[in-house]
Design an enzyme around this catalytic site. Structure first.
Site, PDB file in Angstrom:
ATOM      1  CB  CYS A 166       3.826   4.888   0.789  1.00 13.47           C
ATOM      2  SG  CYS A 166       3.759   4.569  -1.165  1.00 13.47           S
ATOM      3  CG  HIS A 200       5.344   0.799   0.067  1.00 13.35           C
ATOM      4  ND1 HIS A 200       4.436   1.197   0.337  1.00 13.35           N
ATOM      5  CD2 HIS A 200       5.995   0.357   1.482  1.00 13.35           C
ATOM      6  CE1 HIS A 200       4.257   1.481   1.644  1.00 13.35           C
ATOM      7  NE2 HIS A 200       5.116   0.977   2.033  1.00 13.35           N
ATOM      8  CG  ASN A 243       6.816  -0.585   5.216  1.00  9.37           C
ATOM      9  OD1 ASN A 243       5.964   0.137   4.816  1.00  9.37           O
ATOM     10  ND2 ASN A 243       6.552  -1.780   4.796  1.00  9.37           N
TER      11      ASN A 243
END
Length: 383
Positions: A152, A315, A333
């Site tokens: 990520c 994350h 995201n």
């Protein structure tokens, strides 16, 4: 008599059609593919078991394609989810095809790995993905979605870059006549990326219908992270996690700055109002500079402790913008998910999210997130 004759003819035609109707093809499953290919996978093995090293070689093998590549990639995920992976026989592997237990997180594999589910996802992806480097006017953020790698911190920064500087991003790629690629990160020697195998494509992220550019980028970042090479799967080098600040520096050749909001000691306790105001003032100045100079920024959520519904812990998120009139931050995201709060938007219920994009007040941003990484105008240190 005439009616009976017509009925007889019609009945004969029905029987003829039924006779030539092909039988339904058997369902393709991980188990069926593994049974077909397992002997080949372990050929030459003294004990008939499959090792992580053999699977790595199969992932990197351009002759492994289609359903077999999807199964090989799934087994790679199975091995990667174990700290000390041991060789497995065919029976053990097939028993793991449909385990009963905890559901895995998409980018951070936990036991048990549902091989059938992973295989189906990879199989569908390989059928749908365009094999050109760029299609549909890419690169752009819309359609990007992080795959099963724990990268990520790479995808979030690349998504921010695609939002701010799509042409600069596109110009980093240099297709070669042999089907390989070169990627020119600024201030560094070009990174050579061999022609991607089907298994490598399955393991990586997706851009929807934009082509393979994000897979090539992930491979290039991975190779740049392990310059001495190796026989293992290169993308594993970025699946172990890292810093979005490092990716910002790689993409821009500018030094990244960092503001820390939360620590493990304060993870379960919101900071005092005075602390929130001070953090917001410091962060606001950096976000204004990022906005006004088209720089990159990312945010990292806390590794532990409370987060609002819809926010993922441990994350990385891309920071897409800051609105000075509303004092709101726009984030992305890299999963490209959708979320609808069960109640008014805010710290308690979370924030409406579409395509991974949502906004939140700056004063809440500094309470929820752990770190802000931002691009500066200072040159990065030479590697």
């Amino acid at each position: 008599m005439y009616t009976r004759r017509l009925f007889a003819i019609a009945f004969s035609l029905v029987l003829a059609c039924q006779a030539v109707t092909p039988a339904a093809e058997p369902k393709v499953t991980f188990e069926s593919v593994a049974k077909t290919h397992f002997a080949k996978w372990v050929k030459g093995s003294a004990d008939g078991t499959l090792t992580p090293e053999r699977i790595d070689a199969l992932v990197n093998n351009p002759h492994i394609t289609g359903d077999e590549a999807a199964a090989v990639a799934a087994v790679h995920v199975y091995f990667r989810g174990r700290k000390t992976p041991a060789p497995v026989g065919e029976d053990t592997l097939l028993a793991a095809a449909n385990p009963v237990g905890q559901e895995e997180r998409r980018d951070q594999v936990t036991k048990p790995v549902n091989l059938q589910k992973v295989f189906t996802s990879f199989r569908n992806h390989l059928k749908a993905v365009p094999r050109d480097l760029f299609t549909e006017g890419g690169p752009h953020r819309t359609g990007m979605s992080q795959g099963r790698l724990g990268d990520c911190y790479v995808v979030s920064a690349v998504g921010a870059f695609a939002t701010q500087h799509p042409e600069k991003l596109k110009n980093l790629f240099h297709p070669q006549a042999d089907g390989s690629y070169e990627v020119s990160f600024p201030g560094r020697p070009r990174v050579h990326v061999p022609h991607l195998t089907d298994a490598q494509i399955a393991l990586g992220s997706t851009t929807g219908q934009q082509g393979l550019w994000l897979n090539v980028m992930e491979e290039a970042v991975a190779i740049a992270s392990r310059p001495n090479g190796g026989a293992e799967v290169a993308m594993d080098a970025i699946s172990r996690g890292g810093s979005a600040g490092q990716t910002i520096e790689l993409l821009t050749n500018h030094k990244s700055g960092r503001v820390a909001f939360r620590t493990s000691a304060t993870a379960s306790h919101p900071p005092h109002a005075d602390k929130v105001a001070a953090l917001a003032n410091e962060t606001r100045a950096h976000l204004i500079a990022v906005r006004d100079h088209n720089r990159l920024a990312c945010a990292g959520s806390p590794h532990e402790g409370w987060v609002p519904p819809g926010i993922v812990s441990k994350h990385a998120y891309g920071v897409l913008g800051y609105d000075g009139k509303t004092d709101h931050v726009t984030l992305w995201n890299p999963w490209g998910n959708t979320f609808e709060p069960k109640g008014p938007a805010g710290l308690k219920n979370g924030y409406p999210t579409k395509g991974g994009v949502f906004t939140m007040p700056l004063t809440e941003f500094v309470q929820v997130y752990r770190t802000l990484f931002y691009e500066t105008d200072a040159p990065a240190k030479k590697k």
